[in-house]
Motif scaffolding. Structure first.
Motif, short mmCIF file in Angstrom:
data_model
loop_
_atom_site.label_atom_id
_atom_site.label_comp_id
_atom_site.label_asym_id
_atom_site.label_seq_id
_atom_site.Cartn_x
_atom_site.Cartn_y
_atom_site.Cartn_z
N HIS A 157 0.83 -1.21 0.00
CA HIS A 157 0.00 0.00 0.00
C HIS A 157 0.87 1.26 0.00
CE1 HIS A 157 -4.20 -1.17 0.14
NE2 HIS A 157 -3.92 -2.12 1.01
N LYS A 158 1.91 1.28 0.81
CA LYS A 158 2.77 2.46 0.87
C LYS A 158 3.50 2.68 -0.45
CE LYS A 158 3.57 2.31 5.87
NZ LYS A 158 4.57 2.11 6.95
N LEU A 159 4.01 1.59 -1.05
CA LEU A 159 4.74 1.69 -2.30
C LEU A 159 3.85 2.17 -3.44
CD1 LEU A 159 7.24 1.25 -4.06
CD2 LEU A 159 6.59 -1.15 -4.26
N THR A 160 2.67 1.55 -3.60
CA THR A 160 1.78 1.93 -4.70
C THR A 160 1.25 3.35 -4.52
OG1 THR A 160 -0.02 0.80 -3.50
CG2 THR A 160 1.08 -0.42 -5.26
N THR A 161 0.98 3.75 -3.30
CA THR A 161 0.51 5.12 -3.07
C THR A 161 1.59 6.13 -3.46
OG1 THR A 161 -0.95 4.41 -1.27
CG2 THR A 161 -0.35 6.74 -1.34
N ARG A 162 2.84 5.86 -3.07
CA ARG A 162 3.93 6.78 -3.41
C ARG A 162 4.14 6.86 -4.93
NH1 ARG A 162 9.32 6.06 -4.22
NH2 ARG A 162 9.22 3.89 -3.57
N LEU A 163 4.08 5.70 -5.60
CA LEU A 163 4.28 5.69 -7.06
C LEU A 163 3.19 6.49 -7.77
CD1 LEU A 163 5.30 1.96 -7.65
CD2 LEU A 163 6.78 3.97 -7.84
N VAL A 164 1.96 6.33 -7.34
CA VAL A 164 0.84 7.01 -7.99
C VAL A 164 0.89 8.51 -7.72
CG1 VAL A 164 -1.67 7.26 -7.98
CG2 VAL A 164 -0.65 4.99 -8.06
N ARG A 165 1.28 8.90 -6.53
CA ARG A 165 1.33 10.32 -6.20
C ARG A 165 2.46 11.04 -6.92
NH1 ARG A 165 0.33 10.50 0.40
NH2 ARG A 165 -1.94 10.16 0.34
N GLU A 166 3.57 10.35 -7.16
CA GLU A 166 4.75 11.00 -7.71
C GLU A 166 4.84 10.91 -9.24
OE1 GLU A 166 8.08 9.24 -5.78
OE2 GLU A 166 7.64 10.10 -3.81
N ASN A 167 3.95 10.16 -9.89
CA ASN A 167 4.05 9.97 -11.34
C ASN A 167 2.69 10.12 -12.00
OD1 ASN A 167 7.00 8.73 -11.66
ND2 ASN A 167 6.03 7.71 -9.91
#
Length: 226
Positions: free
Chosen positions: A85-95
């Motif tokens: 959850h933390k990884l996918t949230t960060r990827l979606v927010r930053e790209n």
């Protein structure tokens, strides 16, 4: 005249989503763990010429849930899910656009040497989280076609290597002499393919995926009227 009833059998094919397949895999794993524990307990009781009925097995299951071993497995699953959850949230927010490979996980887990590592990575759950979060944030997820040769294609000159076994981690292109790290080269090719799809649309490989994972319709060049 006697009439015998006709017995019918029905077969159904279930095509689970990525999240459903991951949940089923965890459920089957838990069932297999409990079954093995119950089988061992009944086997030991049989050796002592004792019988273990359903009520006794149910009581043992309640006790097993309180043991450190099963609690440890539950904590691992929770931490893995939290990390995804933390990884996918960060990827979606930053790209704005994310490019992934459309891998055939069900086929890959048949490889005994890789099955455990692939299952632990939870690729299906990762993709499912990435797609629905991209829909929330208005991002685009592009899934490269599973036949796209991201590893065998030289990202420098475009030459395609004839073969690329899984144990080969670095290789040198015969066309330009560039030495590639397998994963880095694949990432460069996927990025280039994703940019091409974003600019040109779904008419080029790899196929474009709209938020939610549905393939976009193929674009056709309109013909001029005579």
């Amino acid at each position: 005249m006697t009439v015998s009833p006709v017995k019918r059998a029905f077969k159904y094919r279930f095509r689970p989503t990525g999240a459903q397949a991951d949940e089923l895999s965890r459920t089957f794993g838990c069932v297999r763990k409990v079954y093995n524990l119950a089988l061992a307990a009944r086997t030991e009781a049989w050796a002592r010429q004792e019988r273990v009925n359903y009520n006794a097995t149910s009581a043992m299951l309640t006790a097993w849930k309180k043991t450190e071993e099963l609690a440890f497995h539950a904590r691992i699953a929770d931490r893995r899910r939290d990390g995804l959850h933390k990884l996918t949230t960060r990827l979606v927010r930053e790209n704005q656009t994310l490019v992934i490979e459309d891998l055939t996980v069900r086929t890959m887990v048949r490889n005994r040497s890789l099955a455990r590592a692939i299952s632990d990575a939870a690729w299906l759950a990762f993709r499912s989280m990435l797609e629905y979060k991209a829909a929330w944030y208005g991002r685009e997820v592009i899934a490269a076609d599973r036949f796209f040769p991201s590893s065998k294609l030289c990202s420098h000159c475009g030459r395609l290597a004839q073969s690329m076994p899984l144990h080969v981690r670095t290789w040198t292109c015969e066309g330009c002499g560039t030495t590639h790290d397998r994963d880095v080269n694949a990432a460069k090719n996927l990025k280039a393919a994703g940019l091409a799809v974003s600019v040109c649309g779904a008419g080029v490989r790899p196929r474009r995926r709209t938020p939610g994972g549905q393939p976009a319709p193929k674009q056709k060049t309109p013909r001029r009227k005579p």
